[in-house]
Design a protein around this motif. Structure first.
Motif, PDB file in Angstrom:
ATOM      1  N   VAL A 141       0.826  -1.219   0.000  1.00 19.70           N
ATOM      2  CA  VAL A 141       0.000   0.000   0.000  1.00 19.70           C
ATOM      3  C   VAL A 141       0.858   1.267   0.000  1.00 19.70           C
ATOM      4  N   PHE A 142       0.556   2.155  -0.927  1.00 17.45           N
ATOM      5  CA  PHE A 142       1.253   3.440  -1.035  1.00 17.45           C
ATOM      6  C   PHE A 142       0.210   4.536  -1.107  1.00 17.45           C
ATOM      7  N   LYS A 143       0.630   5.788  -0.970  1.00 19.61           N
ATOM      8  CA  LYS A 143      -0.335   6.871  -1.191  1.00 19.61           C
ATOM      9  C   LYS A 143       0.372   8.116  -1.703  1.00 19.61           C
ATOM     10  N   THR A 144      -0.397   8.978  -2.412  1.00 17.47           N
ATOM     11  CA  THR A 144       0.208  10.181  -2.974  1.00 17.47           C
ATOM     12  C   THR A 144      -0.112  11.481  -2.229  1.00 17.47           C
ATOM     13  N   PRO A 145      -1.303  11.634  -1.607  1.00 17.19           N
ATOM     14  CA  PRO A 145      -1.583  12.943  -1.002  1.00 17.19           C
ATOM     15  C   PRO A 145      -0.816  13.176   0.298  1.00 17.19           C
ATOM     16  N   HIS A 146      -0.685  14.426   0.646  1.00 16.95           N
ATOM     17  CA  HIS A 146      -0.099  14.798   1.929  1.00 16.95           C
ATOM     18  C   HIS A 146      -0.987  14.277   3.040  1.00 16.95           C
ATOM     19  N   THR A 147      -0.411  14.034   4.206  1.00 19.31           N
ATOM     20  CA  THR A 147      -1.251  13.581   5.316  1.00 19.31           C
ATOM     21  C   THR A 147      -1.764  14.779   6.098  1.00 19.31           C
ATOM     22  N   ASP A 318      -0.382  12.134  -9.898  1.00 16.15           N
ATOM     23  CA  ASP A 318       0.832  11.610  -9.265  1.00 16.15           C
ATOM     24  C   ASP A 318       0.776  10.083  -9.144  1.00 16.15           C
ATOM     25  N   GLY A 319      -0.387   9.575  -8.729  1.00 13.48           N
ATOM     26  CA  GLY A 319      -0.527   8.133  -8.555  1.00 13.48           C
ATOM     27  C   GLY A 319      -0.269   7.396  -9.866  1.00 13.48           C
ATOM     28  N   LEU A 320      -0.862   7.913 -10.942  1.00  8.45           N
ATOM     29  CA  LEU A 320      -0.702   7.279 -12.254  1.00  8.45           C
ATOM     30  C   LEU A 320       0.757   7.340 -12.713  1.00  8.45           C
ATOM     31  N   GLN A 321       1.360   8.505 -12.559  1.00  7.29           N
ATOM     32  CA  GLN A 321       2.752   8.670 -13.010  1.00  7.29           C
ATOM     33  C   GLN A 321       3.694   7.761 -12.230  1.00  7.29           C
TER      34      GLN A 321
END
Lengths: 384, 291
Positions: A141-147, A318-321
């Motif tokens: 599991v990964f994520k792109t937005p700031h927390t 960002d997620g797609l890239q």
């Protein structure tokens, strides 16, 4: 003995299947699955995310795809409901056999998908905010937005710089605001900040003057911090001015969009908040590494959809890239290899900031990814 | 201390006025058909959203407001004509379910037509807060209170002085007898939906500069309006107004003196108490079943 034989047979079958897949791969498209909250209460997240994914997948396919293979995008709508997200992810994994999943617009839908992708061992890049998604680190599991924690830290750092030590906190009592509230309480002491009033409101409240009056009358309040998104923070800002509260008002990154300024109107003057580079694209200095990325993303999105992209659209970009770059580096869509490559993402400059992931950090953003801005004359002004 | 109390009171009354208008809408339709119209909140939303959309295209505000009110009334009439009337022989419960379906439909249409963003409307007469003994209100609050008052007085006049109003009252007392006296009961039903839609639209429009609006803004306002109507006694106009003000003030006081976390719960605790201890509300007549 029997067990071992059986195990061997299974391995053999798997190997054969693997070979077959290997042969087929040359022509097969790379399958990217997504469960997004395109309708429902969180549609302002899912809708731009879907648009972004579709637009860029189309563009990339026109340019010949990745590794010479086309990309097939499969998007299901979960309407913001965790149970629907669960069945969408099951469908993506079992029926569509996707290579990677991008999405989960909200923290709730993401967390519903996590156990499934962990079990199926498919890389998963979430587009949702809360810290719980990547803490503790989950292998796939990964994520792109700031927390939300980063937003709180950025705001508290700014307050500390200005010598503010006692603040009132007012937050939405659901989802984003609630998680932000909890994180704020956790990190405030690190910046020597004492929360002397702690109020909440529900996301659809048409009036929060009662709560703000309490904060106003709390002894020693030097600033107020509001954690929420949608109409709530705009109501808070309007009521704040109505009550004539003079101490500075801070908002979270949840309102970092032009629609907030439109809603709150003149009341928004002087509000400070942390914002991603995408929001302040035209304000960034020319030597900022993000400048080129966010400017062209803004332009492309606007040309296609006729409106400015929100930060949420940027998260999907960002997620797609990150996913496609990892597949490129892995040289195949082999799930384990792609996962390893995502984890090795380093120095990727996206709409959210500079992303450098590691085995202990599956988001890869630092506090530098945020810029403190102040609203002046209906526009953002960088203040850090 | 007093200023604080006054602030809570004024905030409560402003919001309460909107609940009152929504509650009145529930009452009018309930009276003529015994249906609880769960699309009442959507009338509020349609009125507000269409005003915003019209203003956005450059129509002057007063004209936009008029068009929006008429448009919302048409929506109300269409709802009656195409959804309620064809099913007029069905159970009341079925009709109520139809209105729930209609509310979902209207939200969907609004979402497609006007998008999913929040919208605002400029305050009618500026944003400079007015100070009243240490408490403050925005000028728009006065608009909300003034318009609500005018609407209530006009409704009172309509029901007591005009033939159409009296016909509606007669129908609510005894549908069959009214029909036998030559009152076109079907038209009364139409009228009640049009009237309720108008009330919703007016409430939605005057309150939008304070609260903003979006395609789903009607859900909560509708529920609070329903609470107001039940508290006052379903079908009782004055009751709905008093109910709305009580709910609004109770919420503001609760948020101010107890905890803001319970603000929304307060309305629903009130409704539970009413249903348990005085099911006919504050002013409702005790229902009697004749054998």
């Amino acid at each position: 003995m029997k067990m071992m034989l059986k195990g061997g047979a299974v391995a053999g079958v798997a190997l054969a299947a693997g070979l077959a897949v290997g042969v087929a791969q040359a022509a097969d498209p790379i399958k990217i699955g997504a469960t997004l909250s395109v309708t429902g209460g969180a549609s302002f997240l899912g809708d731009p995310e879907k648009k972004t994914l579709e637009m860029y997948v189309d563009a990339i396919n026109k340019d010949g795809g990745v590794l010479g293979r086309k990309i097939e995008l499969i998007v299901y709508d979960d309407a913001g409901a965790p149970d629907k997200a669960t069945s969408n992810v099951k469908r993506l994994l079992q029926n569509d056999s996707v290579d990677i999943i991008v999405g989960g617009s909200t923290t709730a839908t993401t967390m519903a998908a996590v156990p499934l992708v962990e079990k199926a061992e498919v890389p998963f890049i979430s587009l949702a905010g809360a810290v719980v998604i990547i803490e503790p680190v989950k292998k796939w599991v990964f994520k792109t937005p700031h927390t939300d924690r980063m937003a709180a830290e950025k705001v508290f750092a700014d307050m500390k710089k200005r010598g503010i030590t006692k603040i009132g906190l007012i937050s939405e009592d659901a989802g984003f605001g609630k998680s932000g509230h909890d994180e704020s309480l956790k990190v405030a002491p690190n910046y020597g900040i004492q929360i002397v009033a702690d109020e909440t409101y529900s996301p659809k409240d048409p009036d929060v003057t009662a709560q703000l009056t309490k904060i106003k009358n709390a002894p020693g309040v030097q600033a107020v911090f509001n954690f929420g998104f949608g109409q709530g923070p705009a109501v808070v800002t309007k009521n704040y001015r109505q009550l004539g509260i003079t101490v500075p008002l801070y908002q979270s990154h949840g309102v970092a969009s032009k629609s907030f300024i439109q809603l709150a109107g003149e009341s928004a003057e002087g509000v400070r908040l942390p914002a991603a580079g995408l929001v302040v694209a035209d304000q960034l200095p020319a030597n900022d590494p993000q400048k080129a990325v966010v400017t062209s993303f803004n332009k492309e999105y606007k040309a296609k959809w006729g409106s400015d992209p929100s930060t949420f659209a940027g998260h999907a970009y960002d997620g797609l890239q990150i996913a496609l770059a990892a597949i490129q580096r892995a040289g195949s869509s082999d799930k384990a290899k792609v996962r390893d490559e995502i984890e090795k993402t380093s120095g990727y400059v996206g709409t959210g900031g500079m992303v450098s992931m590691s085995p202990t950090d599956h988001m890869g953003l630092s506090l530098q990814a945020f810029h403190m801005v102040e609203i002046r004359k209906g526009d953002w002004v960088l203040i850090d | 201390m007093f200023a604080e109390f006054l602030q809570f009171l004024l905030s409560g009354i402003t919001i309460g006025a909107i609940y009152a208008l929504a509650g009145l809408g529930f009452s009018i339709i309930y009276n003529s058909s015994h249906v609880i119209n769960f699309a009442q909140g959507e009338f509020i939303m349609v009125g507000a959203m269409s005003t915003v959309a019209l203003v956005g295209t450059g129509v002057p505000l007063p004209v936009a407001i008029l068009i929006a009110i008429v448009a919302t009334m048409l929506v109300g009439l269409a709802l009656e004509k195409f959804a309620i009337e064809p099913a007029r022989n069905a159970d009341v419960v079925t009709l109520i379910i139809i209105t729930i379906g209609a509310s979902i439909f209207l939200r969907g249409v609004a979402q497609v037509l006007w998008g999913k963003d929040f919208h605002s409307l400029r305050a009618f007469t500026g944003d400079t807060p007015i100070n009243i003994m240490g408490a403050t209100i925005v000028p728009q609050s006065l608009w909300v209170l003034g318009v609500t008052m005018v609407v209530i007085i006009a409704l009172g006049w309509f029901f007591s002085r005009t033939l159409a109003g009296k016909a509606m009252l007669a129908t609510s007392y005894n549908r069959l007898a009214a029909q036998l006296c030559g009152i076109a009961v079907k038209r009364v039903l139409m009228l009640s939906f049009g009237l309720s839609a108008m009330l919703g639209a007016i409430g939605g429009i005057v309150v939008t500069p304070i609260t903003f609006t979006s395609y789903e803004a009607g859900i909560m306002l509708g529920l609070k309006g329903f609470t107001a109507a039940v508290l006052g006694g379903l079908g009782n106009g004055a009751g709905a107004v008093v109910g709305g003000l009580i709910v609004g003030v109770a919420e503001a006081m609760g948020a101010g003196y107890i905890s803001s976390a319970y603000k929304d719960a307060i309305a629903f605790v009130i409704i539970l108490f009413v249903l348990f201890f005085m099911p006919s509300g504050l002013f409702g007549k005790r229902a009697t079943d004749r054998v």
